[in-house]
Design an enzyme around this catalytic site. Sequence first.
Site, PDB file in Angstrom:
ATOM      1  N   HIS A 421      89.353  10.048  54.359  1.00 22.79           N
ATOM      2  CA  HIS A 421      89.661  10.385  55.749  1.00 22.79           C
ATOM      3  C   HIS A 421      88.490  11.084  56.429  1.00 22.79           C
ATOM      4  O   HIS A 421      88.107  10.738  57.557  1.00 22.79           O
ATOM      5  CB  HIS A 421      90.909  11.279  55.797  1.00 22.79           C
ATOM      6  CG  HIS A 421      91.226  11.792  57.156  1.00 22.79           C
ATOM      7  ND1 HIS A 421      90.828  13.041  57.584  1.00 22.79           N
ATOM      8  CD2 HIS A 421      91.870  11.224  58.201  1.00 22.79           C
ATOM      9  CE1 HIS A 421      91.237  13.219  58.832  1.00 22.79           C
ATOM     10  NE2 HIS A 421      91.872  12.135  59.218  1.00 22.79           N
ATOM     11  N   ARG A 511      59.057   0.229  42.857  1.00 27.14           N
ATOM     12  CA  ARG A 511      58.596   0.828  41.602  1.00 27.14           C
ATOM     13  C   ARG A 511      59.740   0.927  40.599  1.00 27.14           C
ATOM     14  O   ARG A 511      60.714   1.641  40.829  1.00 27.14           O
ATOM     15  CB  ARG A 511      58.024   2.216  41.868  1.00 27.14           C
ATOM     16  CG  ARG A 511      56.827   2.268  42.791  1.00 27.14           C
ATOM     17  CD  ARG A 511      56.437   3.717  43.047  1.00 27.14           C
ATOM     18  NE  ARG A 511      55.214   3.847  43.811  1.00 27.14           N
ATOM     19  CZ  ARG A 511      55.167   3.961  45.136  1.00 27.14           C
ATOM     20  NH1 ARG A 511      56.294   3.919  45.845  1.00 27.14           N
ATOM     21  NH2 ARG A 511      54.021   4.114  45.765  1.00 27.14           N
ATOM     22  N   GLU A 680      43.809  -2.319  40.871  1.00 24.88           N
ATOM     23  CA  GLU A 680      43.627  -0.887  41.084  1.00 24.88           C
ATOM     24  C   GLU A 680      42.542  -0.272  40.197  1.00 24.88           C
ATOM     25  O   GLU A 680      42.343   0.942  40.220  1.00 24.88           O
ATOM     26  CB  GLU A 680      44.955  -0.169  40.849  1.00 24.88           C
ATOM     27  CG  GLU A 680      45.561  -0.432  39.483  1.00 24.88           C
ATOM     28  CD  GLU A 680      46.986   0.101  39.350  1.00 24.88           C
ATOM     29  OE1 GLU A 680      47.329   1.073  40.047  1.00 24.88           O
ATOM     30  OE2 GLU A 680      47.748  -0.451  38.542  1.00 24.88           O
ATOM     31  N   GLY A 701      46.099  -1.538  44.850  1.00 30.95           N
ATOM     32  CA  GLY A 701      46.523  -0.143  44.763  1.00 30.95           C
ATOM     33  C   GLY A 701      45.338   0.730  45.134  1.00 30.95           C
ATOM     34  O   GLY A 701      44.512   1.055  44.285  1.00 30.95           O
ATOM     35  N   ASN A 703      44.994   3.828  45.982  1.00 23.28           N
ATOM     36  CA  ASN A 703      44.864   5.203  45.493  1.00 23.28           C
ATOM     37  C   ASN A 703      44.073   5.261  44.183  1.00 23.28           C
ATOM     38  O   ASN A 703      43.070   5.964  44.061  1.00 23.28           O
ATOM     39  CB  ASN A 703      46.252   5.821  45.285  1.00 23.28           C
ATOM     40  CG  ASN A 703      46.937   6.128  46.601  1.00 23.28           C
ATOM     41  OD1 ASN A 703      46.290   6.193  47.646  1.00 23.28           O
ATOM     42  ND2 ASN A 703      48.241   6.317  46.556  1.00 23.28           N
ATOM     43  N   ASP A 704      44.560   4.507  43.164  1.00 24.16           N
ATOM     44  CA  ASP A 704      43.862   4.532  41.877  1.00 24.16           C
ATOM     45  C   ASP A 704      42.480   3.900  41.991  1.00 24.16           C
ATOM     46  O   ASP A 704      41.521   4.362  41.351  1.00 24.16           O
ATOM     47  CB  ASP A 704      44.687   3.805  40.811  1.00 24.16           C
ATOM     48  CG  ASP A 704      45.780   4.695  40.232  1.00 24.16           C
ATOM     49  OD1 ASP A 704      45.885   5.854  40.656  1.00 24.16           O
ATOM     50  OD2 ASP A 704      46.542   4.217  39.356  1.00 24.16           O
ATOM     51  N   CYS A 751      49.356  -2.070  48.995  1.00 24.34           N
ATOM     52  CA  CYS A 751      50.509  -1.169  49.073  1.00 24.34           C
ATOM     53  C   CYS A 751      49.989   0.268  49.023  1.00 24.34           C
ATOM     54  O   CYS A 751      49.526   0.744  48.009  1.00 24.34           O
ATOM     55  CB  CYS A 751      51.507  -1.439  47.953  1.00 24.34           C
ATOM     56  SG  CYS A 751      50.808  -1.582  46.298  1.00 24.34           S
TER      57      CYS A 751
END
Length: 816
Positions: A421, A511, A680, A701, A703-704, A751
């Site tokens: 409810h 992921r 990466e 990738g 970042n890496d 990504c």
Amino acid sequence: MTTDILWFSELGLKDLDRVGGKNASLGEMVQNLTSAGVQVPDGFATTADAYRQFLAGSGLDRQIVDRLAGLDTDDVTALAAAGQEIRRLIRETPFLPDFEGQIRDSYRQLVEKHGAGADLSWAVRSSATAEDLPDASFAGQQETFLNVRGIENILQAIKDVFASLYNDRAIAYRVHHQFEHAEVALSAGVQRMVRSDIGASGVMFTMDTESGFQDAVFVTSSYGLGEAVVQGAVNPDEFYVHKPALLAGRPAILKRGLGEKALQMTYTDSREIGRTIDFVPVEPALRNRFSLTDDDVEQLARHAVAIERHYGRPMDIEWGKDGIDGGLYILQARPETVQSRRAPGTQSRFRLNGAGQVLAEGRAIGQRIGAGSVRILTAIDQMADFQTGDVLVADMTDPDWEPIMKRASAIVTNRGGRTCHAAIIARELGIPAVVGTGDATEALSDGVDVTVSCAEGEAGFIYAGILDFSVEETSIAQMPEAPVKVMMNVGTPEQAFTFAQLPNHGVGLARLEFIINRQIGIHPKALLNLDSQPAGVAAEIRERIAAYDGPRDYYIKRLAEGVSTIAAAFAPEPVIVRMSDFKSNEYANLLGGPAFEPHEENPMLGFRGASRYLEPTFRDCFDLECEALSFVRNEMGLTNVKLMIPFVRTLDEARGVIELLAENGLRRGENGLEVIMMCEIPSNALLAHEFLDHFDGFSIGSNDMTQLALGLDRDSAIVSGGFDERDPAVKKLLGMAIKACKERGKYVGICGQGPSDHPDFAEWLVAEGIDSVSLNPDTVVDTWLRLAGGATGGAAGAAVGGAVGGTVPAAAAEVA
């Protein structure tokens, strides 16, 4: 003679004015859906005309008009006094003799039809002529009485149903929705009870109640009578079923959520109206099991789809499973009235800008944020103390509180699930609610300022203090063409249906380790070696997996649930699922993990990615991942799932992983399977063509790649200032990878947040020929518009299986 009684088998939607929305809908299903296997318990309905004649013949209609004249429904004390007086007058007035005689005769026929010697009981349900409309639900406004036995009790229950048209909440609801009281009449339905008191019952919707996603059926279930689920007295089990898979005859359950189910509503021995049902505790062993089998869930979903198809709109359906004959019965069906009425083309996104102490946590309803002073209510006579803007906190909400619920900035309950409810009213009012917290009435104090956030996924949080939050309104009705495909990074399945409402070309990064961490939380080795775990660890694991058929079943199903939920949300667009990329220190944080993980000085460069999959000691764990992904693709039919392999250091690892996937039934090219490599590591770019011999494309990738190209740790405050994807060395490596993919006609995407954070970097990627950028959901619209503003040509080249080139939704349902 004019009949005041109609059998369900005589009724249809055309009779709404004669028997109200609920009874007309029951008749509609009996007449039109029985052949489709939809079972509706038998019964009859009194007519709205009989109700009007009852009021007119006794003069009650004039007395009611006079009593309600000038009533201020916001004055809860005056409202309660008026409602109580009207209900007393109705209960004390005898039925007209002819009407009562028809009820007695119909009841006799019903009993004879179902066996006079059988242990029969009946539900007496209210059905208002303005109820269950597509634009006004009136759900729960009037009373229903269960387990009613004997004609005298049937007559009393019908009288009480008639009186409930003037419950305080019903009076206020009609005023707020501008219905004249005299325009609404009541029909009482007398329906054979399903023995769900010793079975199970619940509510299901033919769409997701939070996001409006329409390709799933949402089922809630608990032991005992369904009123417990509707009231919010229990935290039920929850299931999502994928409609396309269901219609294709494939396994279709996307998600299973185990509810606490501490209580069940069952029959008592009393025949006194109001005392025929009660709550009893559920045995601990049953609480840890699902209240429905997978077959039951899918059969209910088939019924739901058949009902939705017949009515031509999303539906809200109550059901019961008979504990004696095992049958699944439909008890009510009405139009869904919240998400289906949302205006398309805009998105409201609530964002919490501050942080605070979490005081309580439960299930989030409404994807909004509210703040105010806590007001704990335990009884109806406290309503007068409730102030506009207060946060309503209760064990569970009472329908009689609805006149003040519209004043609340948020609602918080100890008990209840997403179809209770409190949840239904909160959605209808457009305010956030957190249900099923377990301890909100103890954890929160009256008068204390709090912020209630339902904007962080499935979990809702109550924070101490008034925190800053913002609301972003974005028009997404017509998105311009962008020079690249804009995809999303989606880490949490519980938000997938919501994120899929954004304009998108699919998921560029899902992921697997996020799903493992959030939905499993146990090291796979600890599951596979459960009997050898320390007693404390083993006991906790067994408790977590009790609802599943053993450790392997738990891991595979939970993983498949997470992946399939994301895949279904974005289908037919591609969903690129990266196989697990936990580092050793992250795996060690899972339950049972420390016993199986090495200590590494630099886990980022250690036992992770492809090398972990190929390590014999981890092989059985990787097999579990493959089995889950194979089930999603090959059994559930979600072939929009593509696989991605992270951290592939060498060509030998590339060959080895592809062979390992094939051994597990995931062979490149079979059933349209594409395997992407995470690009990466500098070696990936330097030997791009050689790696592409084994994969169907790259997902960069950044970042890496940036860390490894520049030899820095971006988590180190001392050197992190040098981290920049736009460094010439990084861009040279990325350019080599992109060029190789373009020359080979293979997919290449990125990504990461670089394209969102740095417009010049995004422009460089476009110029290099990147096919897609995959972004966090909160940056998708802005980045899309910015990229489109600088677009000079058509869409970029290669796509993952061609699906990246899919169409963009012209409109998306409002998320909030």
